[in-house]
Design a protein around this motif. Structure first.
Motif, PDB file in Angstrom:
ATOM      1  N   VAL A 113       0.834  -1.202   0.000  1.00 27.40           N
ATOM      2  CA  VAL A 113       0.000   0.000   0.000  1.00 27.40           C
ATOM      3  C   VAL A 113       0.873   1.258   0.000  1.00 27.40           C
ATOM      4  O   VAL A 113       0.621   2.213  -0.748  1.00 27.40           O
ATOM      5  CB  VAL A 113      -0.950   0.000   1.214  1.00 27.40           C
ATOM      6  N   VAL A 114       1.917   1.246   0.843  1.00 27.87           N
ATOM      7  CA  VAL A 114       2.815   2.397   0.902  1.00 27.87           C
ATOM      8  C   VAL A 114       3.512   2.606  -0.437  1.00 27.87           C
ATOM      9  O   VAL A 114       3.633   3.730  -0.929  1.00 27.87           O
ATOM     10  CB  VAL A 114       3.853   2.212   2.025  1.00 27.87           C
ATOM     11  N   ALA A 115       3.983   1.496  -1.048  1.00 31.04           N
ATOM     12  CA  ALA A 115       4.654   1.601  -2.345  1.00 31.04           C
ATOM     13  C   ALA A 115       3.708   2.161  -3.400  1.00 31.04           C
ATOM     14  O   ALA A 115       4.105   2.995  -4.232  1.00 31.04           O
ATOM     15  CB  ALA A 115       5.178   0.234  -2.772  1.00 31.04           C
ATOM     16  N   GLY A 116       2.447   1.698  -3.370  1.00 30.03           N
ATOM     17  CA  GLY A 116       1.466   2.217  -4.321  1.00 30.03           C
ATOM     18  C   GLY A 116       1.205   3.698  -4.122  1.00 30.03           C
ATOM     19  O   GLY A 116       1.083   4.463  -5.090  1.00 30.03           O
ATOM     20  N   ALA A 117       1.131   4.109  -2.841  1.00 34.46           N
ATOM     21  CA  ALA A 117       0.903   5.525  -2.550  1.00 34.46           C
ATOM     22  C   ALA A 117       2.077   6.382  -3.023  1.00 34.46           C
ATOM     23  O   ALA A 117       1.893   7.470  -3.584  1.00 34.46           O
ATOM     24  CB  ALA A 117       0.675   5.722  -1.053  1.00 34.46           C
ATOM     25  N   LEU A 118       3.304   5.879  -2.789  1.00 35.99           N
ATOM     26  CA  LEU A 118       4.490   6.616  -3.238  1.00 35.99           C
ATOM     27  C   LEU A 118       4.534   6.706  -4.750  1.00 35.99           C
ATOM     28  O   LEU A 118       4.889   7.755  -5.312  1.00 35.99           O
ATOM     29  CB  LEU A 118       5.753   5.943  -2.709  1.00 35.99           C
ATOM     30  N   MET A 119       4.167   5.625  -5.436  1.00 40.01           N
ATOM     31  CA  MET A 119       4.154   5.649  -6.891  1.00 40.01           C
ATOM     32  C   MET A 119       3.111   6.635  -7.405  1.00 40.01           C
ATOM     33  O   MET A 119       3.358   7.393  -8.352  1.00 40.01           O
ATOM     34  CB  MET A 119       3.862   4.243  -7.436  1.00 40.01           C
ATOM     35  N   GLY A 120       1.932   6.619  -6.763  1.00 40.29           N
ATOM     36  CA  GLY A 120       0.898   7.563  -7.159  1.00 40.29           C
ATOM     37  C   GLY A 120       1.326   9.002  -6.953  1.00 40.29           C
ATOM     38  O   GLY A 120       1.094   9.873  -7.807  1.00 40.29           O
ATOM     39  N   ALA A 121       1.988   9.259  -5.815  1.00 37.64           N
ATOM     40  CA  ALA A 121       2.476  10.613  -5.552  1.00 37.64           C
ATOM     41  C   ALA A 121       3.522  11.023  -6.572  1.00 37.64           C
ATOM     42  O   ALA A 121       3.577  12.184  -6.999  1.00 37.64           O
ATOM     43  CB  ALA A 121       3.053  10.683  -4.139  1.00 37.64           C
ATOM     44  N   PHE A 122       4.358  10.068  -6.975  1.00 38.97           N
ATOM     45  CA  PHE A 122       5.382  10.386  -7.970  1.00 38.97           C
ATOM     46  C   PHE A 122       4.746  10.739  -9.311  1.00 38.97           C
ATOM     47  O   PHE A 122       5.189  11.666  -9.995  1.00 38.97           O
ATOM     48  CB  PHE A 122       6.324   9.200  -8.140  1.00 38.97           C
ATOM     49  N   VAL A 123       3.696  10.000  -9.686  1.00 44.19           N
ATOM     50  CA  VAL A 123       3.026  10.283 -10.956  1.00 44.19           C
ATOM     51  C   VAL A 123       2.326  11.638 -10.900  1.00 44.19           C
ATOM     52  O   VAL A 123       2.385  12.423 -11.855  1.00 44.19           O
ATOM     53  CB  VAL A 123       2.013   9.162 -11.282  1.00 44.19           C
ATOM     54  N   VAL A 124       1.662  11.928  -9.764  1.00 45.33           N
ATOM     55  CA  VAL A 124       0.882  13.164  -9.657  1.00 45.33           C
ATOM     56  C   VAL A 124       1.773  14.387  -9.487  1.00 45.33           C
ATOM     57  O   VAL A 124       1.529  15.439 -10.102  1.00 45.33           O
ATOM     58  CB  VAL A 124      -0.110  13.054  -8.474  1.00 45.33           C
ATOM     59  N   TRP A 125       2.807  14.262  -8.657  1.00 47.76           N
ATOM     60  CA  TRP A 125       3.647  15.442  -8.365  1.00 47.76           C
ATOM     61  C   TRP A 125       5.073  15.308  -8.885  1.00 47.76           C
ATOM     62  O   TRP A 125       5.647  16.292  -9.341  1.00 47.76           O
ATOM     63  CB  TRP A 125       3.686  15.678  -6.848  1.00 47.76           C
ATOM     64  N   GLY A 126       5.631  14.102  -8.821  1.00 43.56           N
ATOM     65  CA  GLY A 126       7.030  13.939  -9.199  1.00 43.56           C
ATOM     66  C   GLY A 126       7.298  14.141 -10.675  1.00 43.56           C
ATOM     67  O   GLY A 126       8.189  14.910 -11.060  1.00 43.56           O
ATOM     68  N   ILE A 127       6.514  13.451 -11.520  1.00 45.98           N
ATOM     69  CA  ILE A 127       6.736  13.580 -12.962  1.00 45.98           C
ATOM     70  C   ILE A 127       6.493  15.008 -13.439  1.00 45.98           C
ATOM     71  O   ILE A 127       7.305  15.548 -14.200  1.00 45.98           O
ATOM     72  CB  ILE A 127       5.867  12.570 -13.736  1.00 45.98           C
TER      73      ILE A 127
END
Length: 357
Positions: A113-127
């Motif tokens: 769940v944490v990994a999914g949340a981090l990936m989602g945050a990266f897509v929304v804000w990181g990229i």
């Protein structure tokens, strides 16, 4: 050997000089390790202090390995005994904790769940953040190639054609754009291209205006016809210069094309400008500006209109008219509809009203 807890473990010994295994038995205690060779071949008793012995981390399905200072090692499938010895001597505490977490399904699910949340945050804000950074460092020569390649594709696909406006009308619009161009700044080679958005009676871009990364701004005859005053058109053109100076277009391209291109640009590995530019038209046709980019460009347009006319009302009017035209269009949106990268909403119009002094 010291200590009262002794674990006897069977395994194989490698002398560090050959790959031949020798059956052996180890006695593990808090004081260290004592190793006795039990099979045929070399015999002997070897002793090492605990501080001299290193233990490889546990890997599922792989024998545990104890390494000694002379290059030899002892391997055993008895993971439980080695784990007890690790606890006894304080070895691999962190890795043992990780292994314990991996053994519990609730911990594994939580990590997922944490990994999914981090990936989602990266897509929304990181990229987007990386795309913006890449846009800021993209050389002007690459931006110029982006403009050229995109225009060539749009014209080749009959999405744009030569303007049907009279020479006098075109000259009038170019003269009206000149103060906006001079005001926009940033050192970009701004130019206004007037084009037919419905060439050859084909469905093209229609009433539209858009900016390419290096300062080329395209405005269609159909948008000119839709406007009720040149002030409305000037508001649109000022908005487009905001996208150029903010490098919103090239950032949108990088974000649409993915993180690999962003990393390539950030590391300076620009193999060929045309290689990147070839993908720009599709990215522009399939992407719209973010809300932040639109807001930024609206603020730029408002600043110019307040300076030139004292009001943003003309821009508000044409935005509302464009929205009404879109609402009256076909229900099935084509790929080209997204090139209208200006979602005309009450929110944008309210922002412009709030910016009026």
């Amino acid at each position: 050997m010291t200590g009262t807890t002794v674990m006897r473990v069977s395994g194989v010994y490698f002398d560090g000089r050959s790959s031949r295994p020798h059956p052996a038995q180890a006695e593990l205690s808090a004081g260290g390790a004592a190793l006795t060779l039990t099979g045929e071949g070399p015999q002997g008793l070897y002793r090492w202090a605990a501080s001299q012995v290193s233990v490889d981390p546990a890997i599922p399905g792989v024998r545990r390995s104890l390494k000694f200072p002379d290059g030899s090692r002892f391997e055993t499938p008895d993971d439980d005994a080695v784990r007890r010895w690790e606890r006894l001597t304080g070895r691999n505490r962190v890795l043992s904790g990780v292994r314990g977490l991996e053994a519990r399904w609730s911990s594994a699910l939580g990590a997922l769940v944490v990994a999914g949340a981090l990936m989602g945050a990266f897509v929304v804000w990181g990229i987007p953040a990386l795309a913006a950074q890449a846009a800021n460092v993209t050389p002007r020569s690459v931006l110029a190639t982006f403009d050229r390649e995109t225009l060539e594709l749009l014209e080749h696909e009959d999405l744009l054609g030569p303007s049907e406006l009279s020479a006098a009308r075109q000259a009038q619009l170019q003269a009206a754009f000149a103060p906006v161009r001079d005001w926009a700044g940033g050192g970009y080679p701004y130019r206004l291209l007037l084009r037919d958005g419905e060439p050859g009676n084909k469905a093209g871009l229609g009433a539209n205006a858009f900016a390419l990364p290096n300062g080329t701004i395209v405005m269609t005859d159909q948008l000119v016809a839709l406007a009720r005053s040149d002030r409305e058109l000037i508001g649109v053109l000022a908005h487009e210069t905001g996208h150029v100076t903010g490098r919103h277009g090239v950032a949108t391209v990088y974000q649409a094309l993915g993180i690999s291109l962003v990393v390539t640009v950030l590391t300076g590995d620009l193999v060929s400008a045309s290689t990147f530019a070839a993908a720009v038209p599709a990215a522009i046709l399939q992407s719209g500006y973010s809300r932040a980019a639109e807001t930024g460009a609206d603020r730029v347009a408002a600043a110019y209109m307040e300076r030139a006319y004292g009001t943003t009302a003309p821009l508000q009017a044409i935005l509302r008219r464009l929205e009404e035209e879109d609402d009256q269009g076909p229900e099935d949106a084509s790929l080209l509809d997204v090139l209208r990268s200006h979602p005309v909403t009450e929110e944008r119009i309210e922002l412009l009203k709030s910016l009026d002094k």
